[in-house]
Design a protein around this motif. Structure first.
Motif, mmCIF file in Angstrom:
data_model
loop_
_atom_site.group_PDB
_atom_site.id
_atom_site.type_symbol
_atom_site.label_atom_id
_atom_site.label_comp_id
_atom_site.label_asym_id
_atom_site.label_seq_id
_atom_site.Cartn_x
_atom_site.Cartn_y
_atom_site.Cartn_z
ATOM 1 N N GLN A 37 26.337 -44.420 78.949
ATOM 2 C CA GLN A 37 25.065 -44.762 78.319
ATOM 3 C C GLN A 37 25.362 -45.208 76.890
ATOM 4 N N PRO A 38 25.406 -46.538 76.652
ATOM 5 C CA PRO A 38 25.840 -47.031 75.340
ATOM 6 C C PRO A 38 24.972 -46.549 74.185
ATOM 7 N N GLY A 39 23.683 -46.381 74.379
ATOM 8 C CA GLY A 39 22.817 -45.924 73.307
ATOM 9 C C GLY A 39 23.098 -44.495 72.900
ATOM 10 N N VAL A 45 26.599 -40.712 66.892
ATOM 11 C CA VAL A 45 27.184 -41.060 65.598
ATOM 12 C C VAL A 45 26.155 -40.904 64.486
ATOM 13 N N VAL A 46 24.931 -41.370 64.720
ATOM 14 C CA VAL A 46 23.876 -41.251 63.710
ATOM 15 C C VAL A 46 23.558 -39.778 63.441
ATOM 16 N N GLY A 47 23.492 -38.978 64.481
ATOM 17 C CA GLY A 47 23.229 -37.549 64.314
ATOM 18 C C GLY A 47 24.335 -36.854 63.537
ATOM 19 N N LEU A 48 25.588 -37.197 63.851
ATOM 20 C CA LEU A 48 26.725 -36.609 63.145
ATOM 21 C C LEU A 48 26.694 -36.983 61.663
ATOM 22 N N GLU A 115 38.942 -33.850 76.972
ATOM 23 C CA GLU A 115 37.579 -34.338 76.820
ATOM 24 C C GLU A 115 37.496 -35.149 75.531
ATOM 25 N N PRO A 116 37.408 -36.467 75.640
ATOM 26 C CA PRO A 116 37.420 -37.307 74.437
ATOM 27 C C PRO A 116 36.305 -36.970 73.443
ATOM 28 N N TRP A 117 35.169 -36.509 73.919
ATOM 29 C CA TRP A 117 34.063 -36.187 73.020
ATOM 30 C C TRP A 117 34.381 -35.012 72.117
ATOM 31 N N LEU A 123 36.662 -35.103 63.945
ATOM 32 C CA LEU A 123 36.077 -36.167 63.140
ATOM 33 C C LEU A 123 35.097 -35.587 62.132
ATOM 34 N N TRP A 124 34.332 -34.572 62.542
ATOM 35 C CA TRP A 124 33.391 -33.923 61.634
ATOM 36 C C TRP A 124 34.127 -33.318 60.439
ATOM 37 N N SER A 125 35.241 -32.652 60.695
ATOM 38 C CA SER A 125 35.964 -32.031 59.580
ATOM 39 C C SER A 125 36.553 -33.091 58.650
#
Length: 176
Positions: A37-39, A45-48, A115-117, A123-125
């Motif tokens: 689901q591309p969206g 990303v926006v939420g992060l 799990e790539p996610w 990334l967050w850190s």
């Protein structure tokens, strides 16, 4: 002693490099595929990024459990310490931390295949360190001071401050 700003930037660069290597290895082994689901990826990303902006703004306040500014203001002046004037390890001389890169790579490689996610946590850190560097740069510029870490080897988290050296001009004239 090491400038706190440079320390945070080295950590962010090291983490981003390890994540990039892990994603490249994952792409070579698993192949690159489009998200189901591309969206959803954009929303993630926006939420992060929104969470990180709010988190960094909370650290810029004086709220007791979140504030980093309060610890910056409690830093001991270098003149009060029995240490030599700080010698700065320049960012251009050492742009990343090899230890942190290896540690993050050891975490990122297995996570990227499992799990790539889950790389989102790493990334967050890395983005948090980047936000922390922006906060430090803003505080240093506003107060005309430089933040240092590591004046006591056994307690590198303790901060000290020194005055910002005067700006040099091309002709070595005093700034106007």
């Amino acid at each position: 002693m090491d400038r706190l700003l440079h320390h945070e930037l080295r950590a962010a660069v090291s983490a981003f490099a390890a994540i990039a290597v892990a994603l490249t290895a994952m792409g070579l082994v698993r192949g690159l595929s489009a998200p189901d689901q591309p969206g959803r990826l954009g929303l993630y990303v926006v939420g992060l990024l929104a969470f990180l902006v709010v988190w960094t703004l909370l650290k810029a306040t004086r709220i007791k459990w979140f504030s980093e500014v309060r610890s910056f203001e409690k830093a001991v002046p270098v003149e009060d310490l029995d240490v030599a004037l700080p010698t700065e390890r320049l960012l251009r001389d050492q742009p990343y931390s090899l230890r942190l890169f290896v540690l993050y790579l050891a975490l990122a490689l297995p996570l990227s295949f499992w799990e790539p996610w889950s790389l989102g946590v790493l990334l967050w850190s890395a983005l948090d360190w980047l936000g922390q560097a922006a906060l430090i740069a803003h505080w240093e510029r506003r107060n005309g001071l430089l933040l240092w870490r590591g004046h006591v080897e056994s307690r590198p988290w303790e901060l000290s401050v020194s005055r910002r050296p005067p700006t040099r001009t091309a002709t070595d004239a005093r700034p106007a």
